[in-house]
Design an enzyme around this catalytic site. Sequence first.
Site, PDB file in Angstrom:
ATOM      1  N   GLN A 296     -24.765  28.521  15.353  1.00  0.00           N
ATOM      2  CA  GLN A 296     -25.535  28.335  15.951  1.00  0.00           C
ATOM      3  C   GLN A 296     -26.708  27.885  15.028  1.00  0.00           C
ATOM      4  O   GLN A 296     -27.384  26.812  14.857  1.00  0.00           O
ATOM      5  CB  GLN A 296     -26.622  29.504  16.625  1.00  0.00           C
ATOM      6  CG  GLN A 296     -27.643  29.370  17.192  1.00  0.00           C
ATOM      7  CD  GLN A 296     -27.110  30.066  19.151  1.00  0.00           C
ATOM      8  OE1 GLN A 296     -27.645  30.543  18.911  1.00  0.00           O
ATOM      9  NE2 GLN A 296     -27.050  29.397  19.793  1.00  0.00           N
ATOM     10  N   PHE A 297     -26.676  28.571  13.731  1.00  0.00           N
ATOM     11  CA  PHE A 297     -27.327  28.194  12.377  1.00  0.00           C
ATOM     12  C   PHE A 297     -26.216  28.259  11.621  1.00  0.00           C
ATOM     13  O   PHE A 297     -25.586  29.654  11.343  1.00  0.00           O
ATOM     14  CB  PHE A 297     -28.546  29.260  12.156  1.00  0.00           C
ATOM     15  CG  PHE A 297     -30.048  29.236  13.149  1.00  0.00           C
ATOM     16  CD1 PHE A 297     -30.735  28.157  12.863  1.00  0.00           C
ATOM     17  CD2 PHE A 297     -30.224  29.351  14.929  1.00  0.00           C
ATOM     18  CE1 PHE A 297     -31.780  27.579  13.630  1.00  0.00           C
ATOM     19  CE2 PHE A 297     -30.607  28.714  15.550  1.00  0.00           C
ATOM     20  CZ  PHE A 297     -32.094  28.499  15.218  1.00  0.00           C
ATOM     21  N   ALA A 298     -26.702  27.824  10.562  1.00  0.00           N
ATOM     22  CA  ALA A 298     -25.835  28.049   9.029  1.00  0.00           C
ATOM     23  C   ALA A 298     -25.920  29.557   8.728  1.00  0.00           C
ATOM     24  O   ALA A 298     -25.262  29.975   8.473  1.00  0.00           O
ATOM     25  CB  ALA A 298     -26.473  27.053   7.839  1.00  0.00           C
ATOM     26  N   ASP A 299     -27.049  30.438   8.631  1.00  0.00           N
ATOM     27  CA  ASP A 299     -27.139  31.620   8.307  1.00  0.00           C
ATOM     28  C   ASP A 299     -26.329  32.906   8.874  1.00  0.00           C
ATOM     29  O   ASP A 299     -25.975  33.582   8.261  1.00  0.00           O
ATOM     30  CB  ASP A 299     -28.789  32.047   8.696  1.00  0.00           C
ATOM     31  CG  ASP A 299     -29.499  31.122   8.645  1.00  0.00           C
ATOM     32  OD1 ASP A 299     -29.623  29.659   8.735  1.00  0.00           O
ATOM     33  OD2 ASP A 299     -30.579  30.979   7.694  1.00  0.00           O
ATOM     34  N   PHE A 300     -25.074  32.227   9.864  1.00  0.00           N
ATOM     35  CA  PHE A 300     -24.787  33.193  10.413  1.00  0.00           C
ATOM     36  C   PHE A 300     -23.318  32.773  10.216  1.00  0.00           C
ATOM     37  O   PHE A 300     -22.696  33.417  10.207  1.00  0.00           O
ATOM     38  CB  PHE A 300     -25.229  32.985  12.385  1.00  0.00           C
ATOM     39  CG  PHE A 300     -26.300  33.268  12.991  1.00  0.00           C
ATOM     40  CD1 PHE A 300     -27.363  33.683  11.670  1.00  0.00           C
ATOM     41  CD2 PHE A 300     -26.564  32.389  14.024  1.00  0.00           C
ATOM     42  CE1 PHE A 300     -29.457  33.875  12.683  1.00  0.00           C
ATOM     43  CE2 PHE A 300     -28.313  32.348  14.393  1.00  0.00           C
ATOM     44  CZ  PHE A 300     -29.127  33.310  13.468  1.00  0.00           C
TER      45      PHE A 300
ATOM     46  N   GLU B 130     -18.896  35.248  15.193  1.00  0.00           N
ATOM     47  CA  GLU B 130     -18.658  34.779  14.159  1.00  0.00           C
ATOM     48  C   GLU B 130     -16.974  34.473  13.437  1.00  0.00           C
ATOM     49  O   GLU B 130     -16.605  33.946  13.135  1.00  0.00           O
ATOM     50  CB  GLU B 130     -19.421  34.235  13.018  1.00  0.00           C
ATOM     51  CG  GLU B 130     -21.134  33.532  13.902  1.00  0.00           C
ATOM     52  CD  GLU B 130     -22.120  34.463  14.508  1.00  0.00           C
ATOM     53  OE1 GLU B 130     -21.537  35.772  14.291  1.00  0.00           O
ATOM     54  OE2 GLU B 130     -23.000  34.260  15.054  1.00  0.00           O
TER      55      GLU B 130
ATOM     56  N   HIS C 200     -33.099  31.346   9.532  1.00  0.00           N
ATOM     57  CA  HIS C 200     -32.652  30.415  10.580  1.00  0.00           C
ATOM     58  C   HIS C 200     -32.870  29.360   9.620  1.00  0.00           C
ATOM     59  O   HIS C 200     -32.911  27.721  10.112  1.00  0.00           O
ATOM     60  CB  HIS C 200     -33.716  30.261  11.557  1.00  0.00           C
ATOM     61  CG  HIS C 200     -33.741  31.309  12.525  1.00  0.00           C
ATOM     62  ND1 HIS C 200     -33.856  32.370  12.748  1.00  0.00           N
ATOM     63  CD2 HIS C 200     -32.943  31.385  14.004  1.00  0.00           C
ATOM     64  CE1 HIS C 200     -33.621  33.272  13.348  1.00  0.00           C
ATOM     65  NE2 HIS C 200     -32.669  32.345  14.339  1.00  0.00           N
TER      66      HIS C 200
END
Lengths: 330, 321
Positions: B80-84, B58, B125
Amino acid sequence: MAQCVTAFKSMLQARLLEEKLASLYRAGGRIVGGVYIGKGQEAFSAGLAVHLEKGKDVYGPLIRDQAGRLAFGEPLLDTFRTYLGVITGPMRGRDGNVHRGRPREGMPAMISHLGSLLSVVNGMLFARRLQGRLGDSVGATSLGEGGTSTGAFHEALNQAAIEKLPVIIAIANNQFSYSTPNSRQFACGDLLDRARGYGVQGYAVDGTDLTACVSVFSEAVKRARAGGGPQLVVGSLLRLSGHGEHDDSSYIPDQVKSSPLGQDCLPYAESQLKASDLITDEEVRKWKDEFLMEIDAALAQASKEPTPDPFRENWRALSTAGLVEGQFEA
Amino acid sequence: MSMTYLEAIREAQYEALRTHPSVFLYGQDIAAFGGAFKATKNLSKEFPGRVFDAPISEDAMVGLAVGAAIEGARPIIEMQFADFSTCGFNQIVNQAATLYWRTNTSCPITIRLPSGGTAGSGPFHSQSMESLYAHYPGLVILTPATVEDAYWMLLDAVELDDPVIFCEHKFLYYHLKADQIGERTLPIGKARIVRPGRHATVVTYSAMVHESIRAAEELQKDGYQIEVVDLRSVKPMDTDTILASVARTGRILCVGEAFPWGGVTAEVIARVSSEAFHLLDAPPMRLNAKDTPIPYHPNLWKSHRPTSSSIGDALRRLLRY
């Protein structure tokens, strides 16, 4: 070999310029923040940049690249204007010292977070390729050995390898990351393992030896231009100063200073080039006088220029004026 | 023919690629595979050489986007997910967000963050990151709540010369449908009154707009008319529309799905308290998720985030004051 002479002149100019900056720092008052010099690393820095062409290539210098910046063609005035924080400089008092650049002219301005510049250089080359205007231009950036411990560096090196980008990464292994010795920085036997691990061409060079540096970077840049993908060059050397001028570097043991790593690249280059009849005492004297005059003139000019005025500053972090809160368009 | 929120995001990217030669897409699994949520389905086929799979990096993804923007490109990055996106946090807040201010070089990048909770997604996620990014100067934070906004605001994001954090809600991906995409209506930076009312104002955004509307409908049965304001963009925040609504109702509840400490809801309440104290008939209230990581099991998850029922309860307390 003409490039060795050009590189030597940038080294000499950088050394004189940084001596001026250091004395301004010691005198106090003129320079607001710290001063970070590249003494001992000039051969490695200029040895790379002398192969780059401003207006065509990308150069992302780091903290100890005054010599490389000059070799690439950064104006002397940019240095003083940024250190003094005047509004005529590229950073206009919003950022200082080594955090300067002109991104649209192929020279991104480093942030302090080590390793994070490499992916930016990758992106510049990636976009040029996408736009069909990469040609045989290359990008180059540098980092210390400590910076190779960051995740950002590893991600970006891997990215450059995947995309086969024409990027040259100069790792100045100056033995200490601020005060931390290599034994506490990495456990691999050789920093070139970093290149091997990502399928990248690696080179080792004595970073105190100008002709060796010019020659190894010549090869690396040539291969990158020819489509050989990323090239990583590790130069062994010693920083002959503190991390910044506030740092007496008393943590560097005397036996390291007196080892071959501690050889001062500038007088060594001078003697090498004289022995090869490429330069003369008289030329060196003349260049010194010229550079000192240019440095004094640049400092005098930057000193006369206006410092930022908080009442005239627009305090706007977005380029879209209409989206700055309190300044909505009707 | 109806279109989901997710399809609107795909269509907006299609349109961005079609109309702007400087746009390219970069993200994990987004090329041939079409993305974890299929938000880029078929785009690599339709636009060969402009949709790229990225390594799981990222930080380097965002760094590459900044470099490309310097060279005149307008990249769209899919996290891929906001979390990442926390793994690319440094490049977002220090590299992208400072570029214009430091160097007078605009940074037209769009970072798509599939955000918010869905049942069974668990702590990593499900996150809503808008408050984190809104804290930093130099970023625009968009939080579309409708299919039309998902479409038009994503196109707006691509056309802006500034870095945009585009928080698209995963819960809305499949649940939300529209018959058609109408004309562009509101510009970025303007909130929308989605339901007029006169007894209390709910200021909210993203998926919580729909929970709030359901709560308002429930209270309607008891004769309360609740005004619901969809912020649309949390930064810039349309303070004028918020204050005008509070002037009409005298009561405000601000609802957000993010964690409770600080953040968007606290910002709204702070602005209302300091700029419209005299308009308030009751202490301003806020409702957020609980101050724990986001739980996995649906029983816990449903209680962790605000719902129409907890919003309704909060509104009743607000109206009773």
